[in-house]
Write an enzyme that holds these catalytic residues in place. Structure first.
Site, PDB file in Angstrom:
ATOM      1  N   GLY A  33      -4.250  -2.342  -0.002  1.00 27.77           N
ATOM      2  CA  GLY A  33      -4.922  -2.978   1.139  1.00 27.77           C
ATOM      3  C   GLY A  33      -4.060  -4.104   1.653  1.00 27.77           C
ATOM      4  N   GLY A  36      -2.671  -6.391  -1.114  1.00 24.84           N
ATOM      5  CA  GLY A  36      -1.748  -5.940  -2.151  1.00 24.84           C
ATOM      6  C   GLY A  36      -2.173  -4.590  -2.703  1.00 24.84           C
ATOM      7  N   SER A  37      -1.848  -4.326  -3.979  1.00 25.36           N
ATOM      8  CA  SER A  37      -2.099  -2.998  -4.542  1.00 25.36           C
ATOM      9  C   SER A  37      -3.083  -3.066  -5.699  1.00 25.36           C
ATOM     10  CB  SER A  37      -0.793  -2.402  -5.055  1.00 25.36           C
ATOM     11  OG  SER A  37       0.140  -2.382  -3.999  1.00 25.36           O
ATOM     12  N   ASP A 151     -17.872 -10.040   4.392  1.00 29.93           N
ATOM     13  CA  ASP A 151     -17.084  -8.836   4.650  1.00 29.93           C
ATOM     14  C   ASP A 151     -17.783  -7.611   4.062  1.00 29.93           C
ATOM     15  OD1 ASP A 151     -14.984  -7.644   5.957  1.00 29.93           O
ATOM     16  OD2 ASP A 151     -13.500  -8.020   4.394  1.00 29.93           O
TER      17      ASP A 151
END
Length: 321
Positions: A33, A36-37, A151
């Site tokens: 995303g 990062g991973s 979110d």
């Protein structure tokens, strides 16, 4: 400072070499995303975990500390469990329990119709919506401090082995006192399509926990319709706004014709989800229900639900500023 304040209740802190061991040297990457991973790993006790390596953490790592501080104190069946973290210099990671069935987004918008339709039958949709609502009710009402997520969207709802929903990704979350009704934000937070109107413009009202309620409503509309509320690939001028399309169907008692609902009970479940979602996306935050009310509406009878007023401003109905 952060670690001092936490005392003994904090999640475990790991070193980089421990993180490498947990992830078998970052062998199994399961996601990526803007942050990062994500790698799959295993704690020394054999528990499967997801390790989120934050690649773009800048400065003091405010989002990182937010995530740890917020979620480190939470224990709820519908909120993903934070098991540990790592922080050295600018390298940071959070370690969560592993969710094998990935995100709700993957199932709503999957191109493999077998996966999607198996999971998103009306009864399961109701269960998932209720799980998310209960997790959000806990964030808003159940903790010492109210936690606003900012979110809520299908991508941030992860599904466990039994497809129970878990709210994740608290990078934007904001802690505030329980009695504080209106919050000041320096910048709009969240993801396009799920952001409540008051986050764009004070004309719609103050920013509060009701902004999360709006995002939840959009998530449910996407789940029942299988459509994105703002699909960038569609030419927008020919596209009917998703809530408008659904509202039209609900008021004329037309079936949404989206799922293979057959029984009366299944039709009622879809209608109930839709009406509750339309209440949640009312433009005026005061007209949106609290998450406690949402849980009651979802567990109550369809007959006791009223159809809400139009939740959006359509072309012939301009808002008063």
């Amino acid at each position: 400072m952060f670690l001092k304040t936490y005392g003994t209740s904090k999640p475990t802190r790991y070193t980089f070499s421990e993180v490498k061991k947990i992830t078998r040297r970052f062998k199994d990457k399961v996601g990526h995303g803007g942050f990062g991973s994500v790698y799959r790993g295993k704690l020394p006790n054999g528990l499967p975990v997801a390790v989120k390596m934050l690649e773009n953490s800048t400065g003091e790592g405010q989002e990182f500390i937010n995530e740890i501080a917020t979620i480190g104190l939470i224990h709820h069946a519908n909120i993903v469990r934070l098991l540990g973290f790592f922080s050295e210099g600018t390298r940071r990671a959070v370690i969560y329990e592993y969710m094998p069935n990935e995100s709700l987004e993957k199932h709503i918008f999957s191109h493999d119709s077998n996966i999607t339709r198996q999971l998103l039958v009306p009864e399961k949709m109701l269960e998932i919506a209720l799980g998310v609502a209960r997790g959000m009710e806990y964030l808003h009402q159940g903790c010492n401090q109210r936690i606003l997520h900012y979110d809520i969207k299908p991508h941030n709802i992860l599904l466990d082995y039994n497809f129970n929903p878990n709210i994740s990704d608290f990078g934007l979350a904001k802690l505030c006192a329980r009695d504080q009704s209106i919050i000041t934000l320096t910048a709009a937070r969240g993801t396009m399509g799920y952001i409540a109107p008051e986050l764009y413009s004070p004309n719609f009202g103050g920013i509060s926990y009701k902004s999360d309620v709006y995002s939840f409503g959009m998530l449910v509309l996407e789940m029942v319709s299988g459509r994105r509320n703002s699909d960038p690939s569609v030419e927008s001028q020919h596209e009917v706004y998703l809530p408008e399309w659904i509202y039209e169907k609900v008021t004329t008692e037309e079936e949404l014709g989206l799922t293979l609902e057959t029984t009366q009970e299944e039709k009622e479940n879809i209608r109930k989800l839709t009406i509750v979602a339309l209440w949640c996306i009312q433009w005026n935050p005061k007209n949106r229900p609290s998450m406690t009310k949402v849980v009651n509406m979802l567990t109550g009878r369809l007959q006791s639900l009223q159809i809400p007023p139009k939740p959006f401003v359509s072309s012939e109905n301009h808002p008063m500023s």
